[in-house]
Each structure stands twice: as C-alpha cells, then as structure tokens.
Motif scaffolding. Sequence first.
Motif, mmCIF file in Angstrom:
data_model
loop_
_atom_site.group_PDB
_atom_site.id
_atom_site.type_symbol
_atom_site.label_atom_id
_atom_site.label_comp_id
_atom_site.label_asym_id
_atom_site.label_seq_id
_atom_site.Cartn_x
_atom_site.Cartn_y
_atom_site.Cartn_z
ATOM 1 N N SER A 23 30.550 20.628 22.375
ATOM 2 C CA SER A 23 31.935 20.823 22.822
ATOM 3 C C SER A 23 32.604 19.494 23.151
ATOM 4 O O SER A 23 33.799 19.299 22.885
ATOM 5 C CB SER A 23 31.967 21.733 24.053
ATOM 6 O OG SER A 23 31.560 23.035 23.723
ATOM 7 N N GLU A 24 31.841 18.565 23.730
ATOM 8 C CA GLU A 24 32.401 17.244 24.020
ATOM 9 C C GLU A 24 32.822 16.536 22.733
ATOM 10 O O GLU A 24 33.885 15.912 22.663
ATOM 11 C CB GLU A 24 31.387 16.389 24.779
ATOM 12 C CG GLU A 24 31.925 15.007 25.118
ATOM 13 C CD GLU A 24 30.898 14.104 25.771
ATOM 14 O OE1 GLU A 24 31.240 12.930 26.047
ATOM 15 O OE2 GLU A 24 29.759 14.542 25.993
ATOM 16 N N LEU A 76 25.760 28.361 22.754
ATOM 17 C CA LEU A 76 27.128 28.306 23.266
ATOM 18 C C LEU A 76 28.096 29.006 22.315
ATOM 19 O O LEU A 76 29.270 29.150 22.610
ATOM 20 C CB LEU A 76 27.564 26.859 23.481
ATOM 21 C CG LEU A 76 28.786 26.623 24.359
ATOM 22 C CD1 LEU A 76 28.476 26.917 25.815
ATOM 23 C CD2 LEU A 76 29.274 25.174 24.226
ATOM 24 N N GLN A 114 27.068 22.202 25.163
ATOM 25 C CA GLN A 114 28.031 21.430 25.949
ATOM 26 C C GLN A 114 28.355 20.103 25.276
ATOM 27 O O GLN A 114 29.503 19.689 25.216
ATOM 28 C CB GLN A 114 27.460 21.175 27.349
ATOM 29 C CG GLN A 114 28.454 20.573 28.323
ATOM 30 C CD GLN A 114 29.322 21.618 28.995
ATOM 31 O OE1 GLN A 114 29.327 22.781 28.617
ATOM 32 N NE2 GLN A 114 30.060 21.190 29.988
ATOM 33 N N SER A 123 26.249 26.173 17.947
ATOM 34 C CA SER A 123 25.312 25.774 18.993
ATOM 35 C C SER A 123 23.991 26.478 18.686
ATOM 36 O O SER A 123 23.896 27.702 18.781
ATOM 37 C CB SER A 123 25.849 26.198 20.366
ATOM 38 O OG SER A 123 24.846 26.105 21.345
ATOM 39 N N SER A 150 22.647 21.080 21.949
ATOM 40 C CA SER A 150 23.294 21.231 23.252
ATOM 41 C C SER A 150 24.713 21.714 23.007
ATOM 42 O O SER A 150 25.536 20.979 22.454
ATOM 43 C CB SER A 150 23.319 19.899 24.006
ATOM 44 O OG SER A 150 24.250 19.942 25.069
#
Length: 683
Positions: free
Chosen positions: A162-163, A130, A159, A180, A157
């Motif tokens: 990012s969370e 990412l 994503q 990432s 991961s």
Amino acid sequence: MSIPVDERLRVFRDPRSVAVVGASADESKWGYWLASGALRGRHRRRVELVNRRFDTLLGSACAPSLSALDAAPELAVLSVPAAQVAGVVTEALEMGVRGFLGVTAGIEKEAELAEAIRAAGARLVGANSLGIYDAAGDLELCWGRFQPGALAIVSQSGQLGSEIATLGARRGLGVSRFVSVGNQSDVTAAELLADLADHDQTKVIALYLESFTGGEQLFDTLSALRETGKPALLLTVGAGAASSRMAQSHTGSLTSRMDVVDAACRRAGVHRAGSPTELVQIAQACLATTSPAGRRVAVVGDSGGQCGVAADRAVAAGLTVPAVKEEVATQLSELLPPGAAVSNPVDLAGAGERELGTYADVLASVLSDPDVDAAVLTGYFGRYHEDVPALAVREREVAENIAAVSASYSKPVFVHTMADSSSTADALWAGGVPVFEDIDATVRTVAGMVALRPMTAPAPAELGAPAGVSLSGYWAARNALADCGVPFPSGMVVRHRLEAVAAAETLRAPYVLKAGWLAHKSEHGGVVLGLADAYELVEAFDRMRAALGDGEYVVEEQDRSEHVVEVLIGGHRDPGLGPVLTLGAGGTEAEALRDTAVELAPITEETARSMIARLRCAPLLDGWRGRPATDIAALAALAAAVSRFLAANPGVSEVELNPVRVGPAGALAVDALIIEETENPND
C-alpha cells in the motif's frame, strides 16, 4: 521463454461473481472496505454480501450464509473471525466456489485448510492478505482505494504494498494490479507474477518479498516477464543477515543470503531497490524511457560544483564517467566558452544562460559518442522560467528539444533540477526524460535501469559426475574436479609408511602431506608444507598418522611458483535459489578478509572476469608494485568450470577450492572439498 499460468488464477483477476463473507457497514472494519469495493464492480459481475446479522448492507441485500444464495459465487472473500473460516470454506466448496481470498489472520490448521481447497480444484490467495485489486477487471477487494495505472504490485506485506501504491500516486503513477500474497498457504508470489504475462495494463512490476522459497521458479518467471517487456523491481529485507544454512566450507560462511538474492537479480535482469521511494522513482522512469545499454554516463551541467558532485555520485552508484572521444570534445569546445570543461563531466561555463538551446546542443554532442550510454543533466535547467518568467516558453521549447535529442540517439537523458515541479519538468517527463530534485535519486535511477539488463547467458552445465561415485575426501574431489578441467599438482594417495617412501621417489620435492578426509586440514594439524626430502616426508607421515589415525593421506608436489596470489573458488546450493558460485581472496585468512563476489551458477568466463574485477584484491591479480600480472584468463576459466560442475551435480551441496594459486603462468588448485547432500563430514 514461455510462462506457465494456472488458469484457475483468473478467478482473482476478473471473476463472474463475488461474495464478501463478513460484510460490514462499519467503515473501521475490513468487511466495509471489501464490501464497498466489491459493489463498485457490480456493473461487471454479480456481487453478494453475507452477514447473518443484517438483511441489507450498503444499500444491497445481505444473505445470512453462502448456502442461502441463489447460486454459488465464483470467488469468496473470507473476512470472518478465524474460528469461523473452516466452516465457511467447507460450505463454499460444497457449493462449488472456485476461488478464496483469505483476509483473516491466525487461522488454525491453515495448511490443512489450504490443502482441502486445492484438493477440491479451487485456489486460495492468503490467508492474512490485505486484498487484491485489478484495474482492468474493475475488481476492488482491499482496504483503501487505488489510482488506475501501469504498475503491478505483488507484495508479501500488504501494508508495504500500500505504501508503494501511495508513493506512486503522489508521482502520478497508478496501479494496474495489486495482490497482497499474505501467508502464501496456496497461491505463491511466483504464480501471481506469471499471471501478469498477458495482463496488458501492466508495464512495470513492483515486488516485495521476505522469503524466497521456490526462488528459482520465481526468478525464472521474472526473467521471462522482462523478455515480454515487463521489467521487475524487487524490495526485500535482511541485507545484513548471514545465510541460515549451516555451511561446512569457508565459502558458505562467506556468503550472505542477500548476496545470493542479488546474484539472482543480476541473472534475471531485476533491480533490487533499497527503499519504496527508490522503487517508485525507477518504476516511473521505466514507464518514461528505455534502459541505458550500459553503465557509461556523460554528466552535463551549468555548475562545476554540481557537475563534480554528480560525477562522484554516479561512480558511487556503480556507473562510469568516461572521457568523451576527441572529436566530441572538439565539438564541445566550439559550443562552449574558452576554458570550459569538455572531457566529461561537461561544464557549460555560463553558455546555457546566454542561450538556453546550448543545453540541447551539448547533450546531442555527448550522446553522439558511441562510448556513452546515457546522459545526466544536472543543475539549474528547469528553473529559468521561475526566476525569469519571460523565459518560460523558450525553456519549455528546449525541454522538448532535449527529449527529441534523446529519442534520436535512442539513449536516455536524466535530469537533476532545482525545480522538479514545474511546467518545464512536465515537458521533460512528457517527452520521456525523467526528472528528479536530488542527484542521488537521479544516478540511482540510472543504475537501477541499467540493472534491468540481464547478464550474459550462462554456459551449459554438462559435467555431471558418474552416478554412484562418492566425491567425499580430498582425493575423490580432486579427481572429479580434474575431470572438468581444474589443474592440481602431481600427487599420490598414501596409507602407510612404504607408500610414503614410494611417493617421495616418484614425486618432486618439496612435498606437501595432507589428511585427505578432513574438510579444514590446517585447523586440525592435517597438512604439513615444505617437506624437503623423503626422510622429512616419512617422519611427518608417522607423526600425523599417530595423531589422526589411519586414513587416506595425500602427498603432492608443493607449488613453487613466484608472484602468486591465493584465491578461493567455491560454491553451495542455496535451498531456494539453486547453485551459487563464490570467488574471492583465499588462503587461511579468507574468512577474515571477506573479499568475495557471488553469482548464480553456471557462469561464463566473461562473468567470471567481472567477478574478479569486483574484488578488493583485484589490483594484486593485475600486478602490484612492479610485480607481473597474474593469468586472469586461467582463473576465469577455472571459475567457470567449477560453476558448471556444481550446476551439473545436484547431489553436491558444497564445493570449494582453497587456495587456488594464481600466478603469471596459470592457476593451480592446491586443495579441494566436495560435500554431498547426505554428508556430515568430520571437521
């Protein structure tokens, strides 16, 4: 502990030049986010955009290919269709590109491509990444924007990483570095973590992993980072999954993968968080205050109900709420109204409402107790100024006093309040006192910070078996383990009837007869207990030999100790995390009871005692319903010895003593199994 770092990774931190291959002006495309982010750093480095369909993009010149550039970029970002990646990499390597960030997923022959990059002296992050971000290097090569701060995020991961960043931003917690790792076709998470050792902006590390290949190096790196003042918080998945390896001992089937990961965390001083929110809350607290020296917590509040709930939740989180010393209780009695609870939890019983300064005074008293490592303040404090605006200045003063008290005793205070978003909460945070709106979040944070202190250093492993000696079979296992201090009953090997007779004449009845080559003897009729004399022994030997055939049988004196508890001590070699010791309830019901404690090997006797204390069967060992206590010291010493044996013998994949009979006078192993790496024993 030094942390080796590949200097070639610096290209992913602060490259002198970057080329985004596959740049785009379409905000819905990866190429847009990578290009626009890269351009924000052009005051620091040369930024090139590559896309054969455009002459200009985002107000900058755009080249049709890497080879059309005037000079080779140091870092190339790959955001082109999978089928084009190999060609771009070949072109880049010919130009002398030193680093690749692979965003594209689904690349054919990705492993071979990564090997070609390594062979050329370059490195690859990804593919299927990412992106990366570095606040100090003004490097933004990712989807989205980050708020600069002190939290480094290394995530398998993108994503989920990012969370974590988003949740942190909501709490005012920014990012120092984001990587990432994607498929880790080349650069690993462990390498990227090592690269944080001298990253001054990073103060806390958030790590999300789904696999632990090379886990020993990874946790060694995390341990070394903790020693440099950079604690790590781990988020992972698979807590309910059993170990993927086909273990042949009871021990292997009793140990889940997450048991081993948790053991590695304890050894390294890493906290495994249960959710992204928990991780962010603990990270923020780590930046505000120091970790408690232990699990002993004083609970202070202005409501008996909230104090009781807080104490219960603290215990459920693995903390202890000990009674304060008598002299401290006396001090509290002088501060509080008659009848106030002063032992721990401490209930202000309305004293805080009459004088807000009582909160700080009471906290000073409980923190003065040498048996208290931290304090939790629960209840109404923090909300007075909302209901009574005239109290705003005074409540803020008390908040500052609470922070000063915490600092003076070098013991952290954690506040659960009914108003966590307020000027009082801001004052507490500013003074190094974490504030939460939920009591579970409060005590989880305390427990999580306690976990950042590593367990006692293990004893050295010096008990290697002689080279070239087979450890297969019960008698060989018995001899090898006896050499490292494991006690066994007196016994003899028998292969025919006359040797069985000789064993009966030499050993003391009653006897036990075993088929020494079987891993699980009771399941195959390979063990007979309670043979009263020579006649019964010889008769049992004839029957067993007729059923199982020729082999190495063992006759032992049957242990007749009273008030015995059967325990299992075993270990296996995890393919990613190394030697692992398991201690638990033993006997033939071990797998049904599933009562175990797990740590990485080797362990100290102190650690062995802590494992024993965690077992559900621990009360039986301490003496149950009037029975005498067993020799826990002997059991701990035996467990530590087995752990050193396992750690010192890399050719051993599994070892198990089951049962170990622990009584008031000591511990005795009455069966043993060693499985070597090349074995495929007959069950």
